[in-house]
Write an enzyme that holds these catalytic residues in place. Sequence first.
Site: not given
Length: 245
Positions: A101-102, A104, A119, A130, A216, A233
């Site tokens: 979804q990132n 970056d 995304h 163009c 969480e 992570a």
Amino acid sequence: MDLLIKETAKLLKESDFTIAFTGAGISVESGVPPFRGEHGLWNKYNPEVLDLGYYLENAEECWVYIREIFYDFFADAKPNPAHLVLAKMEEAGLLQAVVTQNIDNLHYEAGNKEVYEFHGNSKKLKCLKCGSVYDVNEVDLESLPPLCKKDSEILKPDFIFFGEGIPHEAYSNSFAAAERAKVCLIIGSTGEVTPASYVPRTAKQSGATIIEINPEESMFTSQITDIHLKGKASEILTKLASELF
């Protein structure tokens, strides 16, 4: 936790098709703030600057905030250990695709090659007239708004604004991978954003084991998650890496 890590490593080694579904939580440790939540960007900025209709009528105004958020605020973010472990997993044949979804670009920078950017990507700018696409490093963002070199139209960041559809190729690739997955890793996603959140659900419906890595509980936890590895992570994936390699 150690037993769950070992169990997860075993599942990953036995799986012949594993995908990772990543959200804002994997990049927070690289200094990229989430959009939602207590420290989210939308507590500081008006989301209207990323609404397509508003942007098309007020592009010059919007670009002041777009540059600040995406190209000044966290332009120097680098992949963290979580990104690097996923790249190593792909290289070792333990991961077949990343659906993110990132926007970056950090999965690519870490070394992953099979990345489906649901995304879009903030490192690319696109001319809506163009169709020309530029790497952000090719464009002078000191002078706003940035203009296309071919037709002098205002360039737009090549990620999804509110009111835009998901890129067809990323959408189809993501769901095709989900349908094939034997294991789906959910990393740093709350499950609040649709249609992206349907990707892990599709994997579950297709018979995949769902392994969630989140500090969480999320919207996925009680509904589709089989194993919840609770923690950051980079911390969890580093532990997993010690069992995998």
